[in-house]
Design an enzyme around this catalytic site. Structure first.
Site, PDB file in Angstrom:
ATOM      1  N   SER A 269       0.823  -1.220   0.000  1.00  0.00           N
ATOM      2  CA  SER A 269       0.000   0.000   0.000  1.00  0.00           C
ATOM      3  C   SER A 269       0.846   1.255   0.000  1.00  0.00           C
ATOM      4  O   SER A 269       2.015   1.254   0.379  1.00  0.00           O
ATOM      5  CB  SER A 269      -0.894   0.046   1.231  1.00  0.00           C
ATOM      6  OG  SER A 269      -1.738  -1.061   1.282  1.00  0.00           O
TER       7      SER A 269
HETATM    8  N1  SAH Z   1       0.566  -5.752   4.049  1.00  0.00           N
HETATM    9  C1  SAH Z   1       1.369  -6.035   2.874  1.00  0.00           C
HETATM   10  C2  SAH Z   1       0.673  -5.744   1.577  1.00  0.00           C
HETATM   11  C3  SAH Z   1      -0.303  -6.771   1.322  1.00  0.00           C
HETATM   12  S1  SAH Z   1      -0.924  -6.972  -0.328  1.00  0.00           S
HETATM   13  C4  SAH Z   1       2.669  -5.285   2.894  1.00  0.00           C
HETATM   14  O1  SAH Z   1       2.912  -4.492   3.803  1.00  0.00           O
HETATM   15  O2  SAH Z   1       3.466  -5.516   1.987  1.00  0.00           O
HETATM   16  C5  SAH Z   1      -2.126  -8.169   0.141  1.00  0.00           C
HETATM   17  C6  SAH Z   1      -1.564  -9.501   0.531  1.00  0.00           C
HETATM   18  O3  SAH Z   1      -2.622 -10.297   1.019  1.00  0.00           O
HETATM   19  C7  SAH Z   1      -0.944 -10.266  -0.634  1.00  0.00           C
HETATM   20  O4  SAH Z   1       0.350 -10.637  -0.312  1.00  0.00           O
HETATM   21  C8  SAH Z   1      -1.874 -11.474  -0.775  1.00  0.00           C
HETATM   22  O5  SAH Z   1      -1.202 -12.626  -1.214  1.00  0.00           O
HETATM   23  C9  SAH Z   1      -2.390 -11.625   0.634  1.00  0.00           C
HETATM   24  N2  SAH Z   1      -3.639 -12.359   0.789  1.00  0.00           N
HETATM   25  C10 SAH Z   1      -4.725 -12.375  -0.017  1.00  0.00           C
HETATM   26  N3  SAH Z   1      -5.681 -13.157   0.480  1.00  0.00           N
HETATM   27  C11 SAH Z   1      -5.206 -13.665   1.649  1.00  0.00           C
HETATM   28  C12 SAH Z   1      -5.744 -14.566   2.632  1.00  0.00           C
HETATM   29  N4  SAH Z   1      -6.961 -15.096   2.523  1.00  0.00           N
HETATM   30  N5  SAH Z   1      -4.964 -14.859   3.702  1.00  0.00           N
HETATM   31  C13 SAH Z   1      -3.715 -14.329   3.836  1.00  0.00           C
HETATM   32  N6  SAH Z   1      -3.171 -13.499   2.933  1.00  0.00           N
HETATM   33  C14 SAH Z   1      -3.902 -13.164   1.846  1.00  0.00           C
END
Ligand code: SAH
Length: 226
Positions: free
Chosen positions: A67
């Site tokens: 983000s």
């Molecule tokens: N917080 C992260 C950005 C996350 S992007 C940072 O600081 O970099 C969103 C993330 O959520 C992705 O890596 C994706 O693979 C993960 N994601 C999506 N669905 C998910 C689920 N059901 N459980 C865990 N992770 C998930």
């Protein structure tokens, strides 16, 4: 100007410009201090390193994005973390948000569904000095029941509805920040609070754009209580 301070300046400006929606004119000084301390360059692929102090989302591979720092700061601020808190993050991604949380709370647990991202985040967190963050690979919509309850929960992928397991794992008095809405469609950042008596209230904070939450549990869409 130092790029780090320029980024903080932009975050402060975004906070002022969105204050009417968010109800927060200024973000907490500890939250801003945490964003100054965590080296975002340490969590993004090499090609993005030069952009790490920009107030912009960045690609982290596997179609996922980290983000915009303002959104990281705002969501962190909404959680009102205290040093003794236990926090759960759903969507470890690069590990950057987890590192910011680790600056502010005692215990951070983070779940990532893509094994390659989880492994990369594990390495980055260790290298940047946040090896104490607890990581797990799996469907974060199920939470982390063995470590519940949590004082705060942050979801960093957009859910079609609020996963009931996460609400159940929130401690009374706890807060959850979660983007809710259609995959690639309209989404709102929601702040949910569980009152001391267990009653749940929610408030829409801001229109946002997150990658979708994947995994069995996020669907079907009538799974959301609360
Ligand atoms: N917080 C992260 C950005 C996350 S992007 C940072 O600081 O970099 C969103 C993330 O959520 C992705 O890596 C994706 O693979 C993960 N994601 C999506 N669905 C998910 C689920 N059901 N459980 C865990 N992770 C998930």
């Amino acid at each position: 100007m130092d790029p780090r301070e320029a980024m903080i300046g932009e975050i402060e400006q975004d906070a002022r410009e969105t204050a009417r929606c968010t109800g927060r004119e200024a973000l907490g000084t500890e939250v801003l201090a945490a964003l100054r301390r965590v080296r975002r360059a340490g969590f993004v692929p090499e090609v993005e390193e030069r952009s790490a102090w920009l107030n912009r989302p960045l690609s982290i591979g596997h179609g996922q994005t980290i983000s915009q720092p303002f959104v990281v700061a705002l969501m962190t601020d909404l959680l009102e973390l205290a040093p003794e808190h236990r926090v759960l993050e759903v969507g470890t991604g690069s590990g950057y948000q987890a590192a910011v949380l680790a600056e502010l709370a005692e215990k951070v647990f983070s779940v990532e569904i893509v094994p390659e991202l989880a492994e990369r985040a594990r390495l980055a967190l260790a290298r940047e000095g946040y090896g104490r963050v607890h990581l797990r690979t799996g469907d974060g919509a199920l939470g982390w029941p063995e470590e519940a309850p949590f004082d705060a929960i942050i979801v960093t992928a957009a859910a079609p509805s609020i996963p009931p397991d996460l609400v159940a794992q929130l401690r009374p008095g706890g807060r959850m920040a979660i983007p809710v809405g259609e995959p690639w469609g309209e989404q709102s950042l929601v702040l949910l609070r569980k009152e001391a008596d267990g009653a749940v209230t929610r408030r829409t904070v801001l229109g946002v754009s997150f990658v979708p939450l994947t995994g069995e549990r996020a669907f079907p869409r009538d799974g959301g209580t609360a």
